[in-house]
Each structure stands twice: as C-alpha cells, then as structure tokens.
Design a protein around this motif. Sequence first.
Motif, mmCIF file in Angstrom:
data_model
loop_
_atom_site.group_PDB
_atom_site.id
_atom_site.type_symbol
_atom_site.label_atom_id
_atom_site.label_comp_id
_atom_site.label_asym_id
_atom_site.label_seq_id
_atom_site.Cartn_x
_atom_site.Cartn_y
_atom_site.Cartn_z
ATOM 1 N N LYS A 48 0.780 -1.276 0.070
ATOM 2 C CA LYS A 48 0.281 -0.140 0.008
ATOM 3 C C LYS A 48 0.900 1.145 -0.001
ATOM 4 C CE LYS A 48 -4.007 -1.900 2.410
ATOM 5 N NZ LYS A 48 -4.556 -2.120 3.704
ATOM 6 N N ALA A 49 1.982 1.146 0.692
ATOM 7 C CA ALA A 49 2.841 2.258 1.081
ATOM 8 C C ALA A 49 3.543 2.835 -0.562
ATOM 9 C CB ALA A 49 3.787 2.064 1.997
ATOM 10 N N LYS A 50 3.941 1.687 -1.293
ATOM 11 C CA LYS A 50 4.605 1.859 -2.465
ATOM 12 C C LYS A 50 3.550 2.239 -3.499
ATOM 13 C CE LYS A 50 8.428 -1.336 -1.963
ATOM 14 N NZ LYS A 50 9.239 -0.406 -2.583
ATOM 15 N N SER A 51 2.227 2.340 -3.393
ATOM 16 C CA SER A 51 1.091 2.812 -4.242
ATOM 17 C C SER A 51 1.056 4.381 -4.083
ATOM 18 C CB SER A 51 -0.126 1.953 -4.377
ATOM 19 O OG SER A 51 -0.619 2.429 -2.803
ATOM 20 N N ILE A 52 1.665 4.965 -3.140
ATOM 21 C CA ILE A 52 1.574 6.194 -2.611
ATOM 22 C C ILE A 52 2.896 6.910 -3.115
ATOM 23 C CG2 ILE A 52 1.122 7.842 -0.939
ATOM 24 C CD1 ILE A 52 -0.132 5.625 0.699
ATOM 25 N N ASN A 53 2.673 8.196 -3.824
ATOM 26 C CA ASN A 53 3.792 8.923 -4.341
ATOM 27 C C ASN A 53 4.829 9.369 -3.099
ATOM 28 O OD1 ASN A 53 3.307 8.585 -7.022
ATOM 29 N ND2 ASN A 53 2.042 10.243 -7.083
ATOM 30 N N GLY A 54 5.915 9.543 -3.165
ATOM 31 C CA GLY A 54 6.638 10.121 -2.350
ATOM 32 C C GLY A 54 7.269 9.208 -1.055
ATOM 33 N N SER A 55 7.875 9.653 -0.044
ATOM 34 C CA SER A 55 8.283 8.908 0.878
ATOM 35 C C SER A 55 7.141 8.777 1.910
ATOM 36 C CB SER A 55 9.547 9.309 1.579
ATOM 37 O OG SER A 55 10.531 9.122 0.797
ATOM 38 N N VAL A 56 6.589 7.590 2.575
ATOM 39 C CA VAL A 56 5.426 7.282 3.559
ATOM 40 C C VAL A 56 5.595 6.564 4.645
ATOM 41 C CG1 VAL A 56 4.052 8.378 1.899
ATOM 42 C CG2 VAL A 56 4.249 6.191 1.880
ATOM 43 N N TYR A 57 4.992 6.574 5.542
ATOM 44 C CA TYR A 57 4.859 5.253 6.522
ATOM 45 C C TYR A 57 3.359 5.137 6.841
ATOM 46 C CZ TYR A 57 4.111 8.264 10.696
ATOM 47 O OH TYR A 57 3.622 9.183 11.426
ATOM 48 N N LEU A 58 3.351 3.705 6.834
ATOM 49 C CA LEU A 58 1.820 3.324 7.038
ATOM 50 C C LEU A 58 1.975 2.318 8.546
ATOM 51 C CD1 LEU A 58 0.271 2.410 3.783
ATOM 52 C CD2 LEU A 58 0.007 4.664 5.065
ATOM 53 N N LYS A 59 0.910 2.600 9.275
ATOM 54 C CA LYS A 59 0.657 1.951 10.520
ATOM 55 C C LYS A 59 -0.175 0.966 10.495
ATOM 56 C CE LYS A 59 1.665 3.969 14.394
ATOM 57 N NZ LYS A 59 1.499 4.848 15.656
ATOM 58 N N ASP A 60 -0.010 -0.333 10.974
ATOM 59 C CA ASP A 60 -0.967 -1.336 11.066
ATOM 60 C C ASP A 60 -2.293 -1.108 12.138
ATOM 61 O OD1 ASP A 60 -2.591 -3.465 10.464
ATOM 62 O OD2 ASP A 60 -1.410 -4.866 12.155
ATOM 63 N N ARG A 61 -3.327 -0.601 11.613
ATOM 64 C CA ARG A 61 -4.489 -0.311 12.541
ATOM 65 C C ARG A 61 -5.414 -1.466 12.931
ATOM 66 N NH1 ARG A 61 -2.820 4.451 14.622
ATOM 67 N NH2 ARG A 61 -1.980 6.021 12.818
#
Length: 273
Positions: A257-270
């Motif tokens: 999911k994170a790689k589908s977003i442009n730019g550097s991001v972090y995603l947390k498991d909710r």
Amino acid sequence: MKWYLLAAEKPDLVLLDVVMPGMSGYEVCKILRDDESNNLMPIIILTAQGNEDDKLTGLELGADDYIIKPFNHRELLSRVKNTLMRIDRNRWANPLTGLPGNIEIQTEINHRISNGTDLAVLYLDVDNFKAYNDVYGFARGDRCIKLIADIITDNVHFYGLQSDFIGHIGGDDFIIIAEISYTDVLCENIIKDFDSKIPDMYSDNDRNAGFICTSNRKGEMMCFPVMTLSIAVVTNENRKLENHIQVGEIAAELKKKAKSINGSVYLKDRRTR
C-alpha cells in the motif's frame, strides 16, 4: 595438531602460545590471517610476556584477544566465550553495513513477542533502488545502502532508546524494532533525513530532472523517480502478534500500500485481528 592442519580442520577457536617449538604463535597467526578463508577464525594468543609491544604485535597480526600468563581460568573461559559470541554475530551480520541479518532479526522479533512487551516493528524499503543500481552501478548502489544505514542508525540513536534493534534484511530492506510510543517521530525524521540526503547521490542533471531512465529486458526505455522510502509499521498495540512470520506478512501488505503512494511515506497497522 600441526599448525598447517588448522585451515583444513577449521576449529571453532585457536589458542596460540607465543613460545612454541619450531614456530612462534605470532608466525602461525600471520600464516592463518594471510589466508582470507580464515578471516572469521577466532584467535587468542597466550604469553608470559607483559610487554605492551608484544601485545600490539599479536593484535596487529590479527589476533582477536591477548591473555598474559599466568591467567585465571575463569578469565580465560570468559574471554573464549565472549570471542566466540562476537565472531558468531559477525558471521550473521550483513557484510556491507555490519548490521544484524535475517537470523538475528527473526530471533529478536520472536524473543520480544514472547516477552509480551510493547512492540513496534518497522520495515523500511527503498523505492526505485534497482533502477538506481542499473544506471549508476553497484559501487554507487553500495554507497547508497551505507548512507541509508547511517540515516536509520543516527535517527534511532537520537529519537529512540538504547534497547532498540536495527537490522539489515538485505539489499535495500531494513528493519527497526522499537517501542510504540515514539514510532511516529522516528518515522517522520527518518523520512525527512532520507529525502534531504538521497538526491545528492544523483548527478546534477538527474537530480534536476527528478528521474532517471534505463532500458528494461525488452529494450524499452523506462523512467523512474528519485528514490523514496516506504515504511510499514507493525505493532501489538491493537492485536496479539504470534511470531516473525506473521509480522512479515502484515508488513508485506502495508508496504504494498505504501509503495502505491507517491513520495516517502509510512503506514501503521490499525487492524485488530
């Protein structure tokens, strides 16, 4: 055992007395270290001489430790144990960054899960690194990996705790095991540091353009943006974690999911299950 049999036998550790019949411990140490296949063979030198120059001679020849006789048997056992542990860690470490590799990563995750402590596992993956390697070559790619390792290490040391764990899964994949409370600050600052330093790894033309171009296996020209960073954060805040395999599966979904977003991001498991 004859000294020339050591390389063939590959012992767990070699104890050398400086004074031996026919050949000194220094000479045997030098012969063993001149063969690169023995680089990880632990060598401890024993001597009755307390001269500082003698000690330095042994260390400069590649000895891992140096014990002056007469010695306490407990001290000898402790030094042997510590040397074996250190060499064992080196065997499993990533050769490029020196960070712990997969075996230690899996062990650390399982250990912390079994302890039931507050746990956050951060998987860090660099986007478009392969394209960079293809265009700039492996030597420049290795420099990037070392830079990324430094960025991660510096930020963990500054924003995290001494008990935090940093590992190198391989290639452009890294891992951090930390506590949940400061993961947002840690991720934000790693990304900030990454985004400010990585562009300097590109040529002026590529940096100004914001992308690089390379041909694929079919000979088709493809263009890739400057590298970015995707971080997947898996915690036991909302659900119980079982083992490193489950943690890896959750992280893989988040990274996708994170790689589908442009730019550097972090995603947390909710999720709660």
